[in-house]
Design an enzyme around this catalytic site. Structure first.
Site, mmCIF file in Angstrom:
data_model
loop_
_atom_site.group_PDB
_atom_site.id
_atom_site.type_symbol
_atom_site.label_atom_id
_atom_site.label_comp_id
_atom_site.label_asym_id
_atom_site.label_seq_id
_atom_site.Cartn_x
_atom_site.Cartn_y
_atom_site.Cartn_z
ATOM 1 N N GLU A 76 34.226 -17.773 26.688
ATOM 2 C CA GLU A 76 32.983 -17.458 27.385
ATOM 3 C C GLU A 76 32.638 -18.576 28.366
ATOM 4 O O GLU A 76 33.240 -19.645 28.327
ATOM 5 C CB GLU A 76 31.835 -17.301 26.361
ATOM 6 C CG GLU A 76 32.061 -16.217 25.307
ATOM 7 C CD GLU A 76 32.015 -14.794 25.870
ATOM 8 O OE1 GLU A 76 31.575 -14.608 27.024
ATOM 9 O OE2 GLU A 76 32.445 -13.861 25.148
ATOM 10 N N TYR A 228 42.179 0.420 15.517
ATOM 11 C CA TYR A 228 41.533 1.708 15.792
ATOM 12 C C TYR A 228 42.597 2.795 15.815
ATOM 13 O O TYR A 228 43.699 2.573 16.313
ATOM 14 C CB TYR A 228 40.800 1.668 17.151
ATOM 15 C CG TYR A 228 40.029 2.937 17.451
ATOM 16 C CD1 TYR A 228 38.967 3.329 16.632
ATOM 17 C CD2 TYR A 228 40.366 3.760 18.518
ATOM 18 C CE1 TYR A 228 38.257 4.496 16.879
ATOM 19 C CE2 TYR A 228 39.650 4.930 18.776
ATOM 20 C CZ TYR A 228 38.593 5.286 17.948
ATOM 21 O OH TYR A 228 37.895 6.452 18.191
ATOM 22 N N TYR A 238 45.401 6.307 23.353
ATOM 23 C CA TYR A 238 45.093 5.151 22.497
ATOM 24 C C TYR A 238 46.152 4.987 21.392
ATOM 25 O O TYR A 238 47.035 4.147 21.500
ATOM 26 C CB TYR A 238 43.675 5.254 21.899
ATOM 27 C CG TYR A 238 43.295 3.926 21.276
ATOM 28 C CD1 TYR A 238 42.425 3.047 21.928
ATOM 29 C CD2 TYR A 238 43.861 3.495 20.082
ATOM 30 C CE1 TYR A 238 42.133 1.802 21.398
ATOM 31 C CE2 TYR A 238 43.577 2.255 19.545
ATOM 32 C CZ TYR A 238 42.710 1.419 20.199
ATOM 33 O OH TYR A 238 42.440 0.185 19.676
ATOM 34 N N LYS A 247 48.639 -2.323 17.966
ATOM 35 C CA LYS A 247 48.051 -2.322 16.615
ATOM 36 C C LYS A 247 49.153 -2.132 15.557
ATOM 37 O O LYS A 247 49.060 -2.671 14.461
ATOM 38 C CB LYS A 247 46.991 -1.227 16.491
ATOM 39 C CG LYS A 247 45.781 -1.421 17.403
ATOM 40 C CD LYS A 247 45.004 -2.697 17.113
ATOM 41 C CE LYS A 247 43.757 -2.828 17.962
ATOM 42 N NZ LYS A 247 43.087 -4.116 17.841
HETATM 43 P P1 NAD Z 1 34.781 -7.544 22.666
HETATM 44 O O1 NAD Z 1 35.293 -7.522 24.049
HETATM 45 O O2 NAD Z 1 33.353 -7.204 22.438
HETATM 46 O O3 NAD Z 1 35.014 -9.002 22.037
HETATM 47 C C1 NAD Z 1 36.207 -9.681 22.224
HETATM 48 C C2 NAD Z 1 36.080 -11.096 21.757
HETATM 49 O O4 NAD Z 1 37.320 -11.764 22.033
HETATM 50 C C3 NAD Z 1 34.980 -11.905 22.466
HETATM 51 O O5 NAD Z 1 34.351 -12.752 21.534
HETATM 52 C C4 NAD Z 1 35.768 -12.756 23.461
HETATM 53 O O6 NAD Z 1 35.136 -13.976 23.805
HETATM 54 C C5 NAD Z 1 37.030 -13.014 22.649
HETATM 55 N N1 NAD Z 1 38.174 -13.428 23.432
HETATM 56 C C6 NAD Z 1 38.814 -12.775 24.421
HETATM 57 N N2 NAD Z 1 39.845 -13.515 24.877
HETATM 58 C C7 NAD Z 1 39.849 -14.665 24.166
HETATM 59 C C8 NAD Z 1 40.649 -15.828 24.169
HETATM 60 N N3 NAD Z 1 41.690 -15.965 24.983
HETATM 61 N N4 NAD Z 1 40.321 -16.824 23.328
HETATM 62 C C9 NAD Z 1 39.246 -16.731 22.505
HETATM 63 N N5 NAD Z 1 38.477 -15.631 22.420
HETATM 64 C C10 NAD Z 1 38.773 -14.619 23.253
HETATM 65 O O7 NAD Z 1 35.763 -6.639 21.799
HETATM 66 P P2 NAD Z 1 35.530 -5.662 20.554
HETATM 67 O O8 NAD Z 1 35.314 -4.301 21.062
HETATM 68 O O9 NAD Z 1 34.587 -6.257 19.577
HETATM 69 O O10 NAD Z 1 36.996 -5.662 19.937
HETATM 70 C C11 NAD Z 1 37.403 -6.587 18.957
HETATM 71 C C12 NAD Z 1 38.582 -6.011 18.195
HETATM 72 O O11 NAD Z 1 38.166 -4.812 17.533
HETATM 73 C C13 NAD Z 1 39.758 -5.636 19.089
HETATM 74 O O12 NAD Z 1 40.959 -5.963 18.432
HETATM 75 C C14 NAD Z 1 39.623 -4.131 19.223
HETATM 76 O O13 NAD Z 1 40.858 -3.495 19.471
HETATM 77 C C15 NAD Z 1 39.087 -3.790 17.850
HETATM 78 N N6 NAD Z 1 38.404 -2.488 17.781
HETATM 79 C C16 NAD Z 1 37.411 -2.176 18.673
HETATM 80 C C17 NAD Z 1 36.816 -0.928 18.602
HETATM 81 C C18 NAD Z 1 35.725 -0.536 19.564
HETATM 82 O O14 NAD Z 1 35.286 0.608 19.528
HETATM 83 N N7 NAD Z 1 35.274 -1.456 20.398
HETATM 84 C C19 NAD Z 1 37.206 -0.012 17.618
HETATM 85 C C20 NAD Z 1 38.173 -0.378 16.710
HETATM 86 C C21 NAD Z 1 38.780 -1.615 16.805
#
Ligand code: NAD
Length: 401
Positions: A76, A228, A238, A247
């Site tokens: 961030e 997911y 997906y 995944k």
């Molecule tokens: P998000 O974008 O809200 O959060 C991502 C996080 O990763 C943030 O805290 C960001 O700062 C961090 N990040 C990114 N690059 C980084 C790096 N190089 N170093 C350190 N931190 C880093 O994402 P999200 O939607 O919460 O997704 C998180 C996980 O959950 C993912 O693996 C996603 O596939 C999985 N997921 C998401 C959903 C959905 O509907 N959003 C559903 C199922 C699974």
């Protein structure tokens, strides 16, 4: 110097940030967890990807539900000047830390690249020297567009694409509030490989290997990665696409890690198949927003709609640390069971067939809710907080991360 917060959308990417709204959202999430009461969970938690959505929710649940000290690693930016006041995730980390510390908890933030060797070394040094030496939970919740491989320096880019054939469907443009036809061409081989490198299991395993080598894991250690699967109508782009393959790669890493952890008697690695929620990541996945506005409409009606905090708190409190885990035949935790209920999915499909360019913002769907949740991610449209605030840049710069 005074700055005025303003919401700005470019397509489905939110550009502005409202720190006061972010702060209120952190308060709201903490309150939700407190209202559910405490649970016997982890006490020393490392969250990778801790600044928003699922990672942030996991951190808030373990801190305020189970009194855990937490370390968060996030990518961030903080405030620099009046034109660049930083990202919502930075404020989330800063305000979370304030509330956690006020509750007597350790809350350490690392801002930087979790994929790098340098970050792993810094976090491990901190765990050894200042965090009591060990962690009992590592949450892996990184979603990133790219990864610089720590061994080779190669920069990999992730692409959310189908494999083998193009996919066509409709998506929502939140900026213009229109539906548009979207055609996503199939991924190239290098896009497939890149997505596996960025969003697969290698970095997760690297973290756990390094923590294990440094004797930083408790005997009842757990680690979880969020996956997911989603319903049939999203599979082409997906589950059967590049992200789905990534995944699967994480599942292979989970198996390897479990062998190592079992050998050392150090707990387990878990995959939790999560529900779809409104996040920065899900808003840029093709076609998914349209599915969300139909799904949410029906889940709200049946009282099962969940935000990130509701979902992760349920996972941690009831499944990982509770007595209601639900595993599938591959040993994955399935809190997405509410979303994938066949009767609900049939109704979602029927509703999606009725949605068109004229009616998608009406009561027929949960468009308003999806949009609000999306705006909330950057601190806008938060109940009780104005979107336009005059703030002192200096006071933002004084916030500590
Ligand atoms: P998000 O974008 O809200 O959060 C991502 C996080 O990763 C943030 O805290 C960001 O700062 C961090 N990040 C990114 N690059 C980084 C790096 N190089 N170093 C350190 N931190 C880093 O994402 P999200 O939607 O919460 O997704 C998180 C996980 O959950 C993912 O693996 C996603 O596939 C999985 N997921 C998401 C959903 C959905 O509907 N959003 C559903 C199922 C699974």
């Amino acid at each position: 110097m005074e700055i005025v917060t303003k919401s700005k959308l470019v397509g489905n990417i939110a550009k502005g940030v409202n720190p006061l709204g972010c702060q209120k959202e952190i308060e709201n999430q903490i309150q939700l967890v407190k209202d559910r009461g405490t649970y016997e969970g982890p006490k020393k938690v490392l969250v990778l990807g801790a600044s928003s959505s699922y990672g942030l929710a996991s951190r808030i649940s373990t801190a305020f539900g189970s009194q855990a000290d937490t370390i968060g690693v996030s990518f961030e930016r903080g405030p620099v000047d009046e034109n660049n006041i930083g990202t919502a995730g930075w404020y989330n980390c800063a305000y979370f830390k304030q509330y956690a510390q006020a509750a007597g908890l350790i809350a350490k933030n690392f801002i930087g690249d979790a994929f790098s060797k340098k970050m792993k070394d810094e976090v491990i040094t901190y765990i050894k020297e200042e965090f009591g030496g060990k962690v009992d939970l590592v949450v892996y919740s990184i979603a990133s567009p790219k990864r610089i491989h720590p061994d080779t320096g190669i920069v990999y880019t992730s692409a959310i694409k189908p494999i083998g054939q193009a996919v066509e469907g409709q998506n929502i443009n939140l900026e213009k509030e229109i539906l548009f036809d979207q055609k996503i061409d199939p991924a190239t081989q290098s896009e497939i490989e890149g997505t596996i490198e960025v969003m697969g299991g290698e970095d997760w395993e690297m973290w756990i290997d390094e923590l294990l080598e440094n004797d930083c894991l408790t005997d009842d250690f757990k680690t979880v990665l969020y996956s997911y699967i989603g319903p049939e109508c999203t599979h082409e782009f997906y589950h059967k696409g590049t992200l789905g393959l990534a995944k699967k790669d994480a599942e292979k890493a989970q198996k390897r890690m479990n062998k190592k952890l079992q050998r050392e008697n150090k707990g387990e690695a878990l995959i939790s198949v999560s529900k779809v929620v409104t996040t920065k990541a899900s808003a840029v996945i093709p076609i998914l927003p349209l599915y969300c506005i139909a799904l949410y409409k029906l889940m709200v009606e049946q009282g099962t709609h969940e935000t990130s905090i509701m979902h992760k708190d349920r996972l941690l409190r009831e499944m990982i640390y509770g007595d209601k885990p639900e595993y599938d035949e591959l040993g994955r935790l399935r809190p997405d069971n509410w979303e994938l209920d066949p009767k609900l999915q049939k109704e979602v499909t029927e509703l999606m067939e009725k949605i068109n360019a004229e009616n998608f913002t009406t009561e027929l769907t949960a468009y308003d809710l999806f949009r609000k949740e999306f705006m909330n991610l950057n601190g806008f449209s938060v109940d009780g907080v104005s979107d336009e605030n005059e703030l002192e840049l200096e006071s933002l710069m004084e916030l500590t991360i």
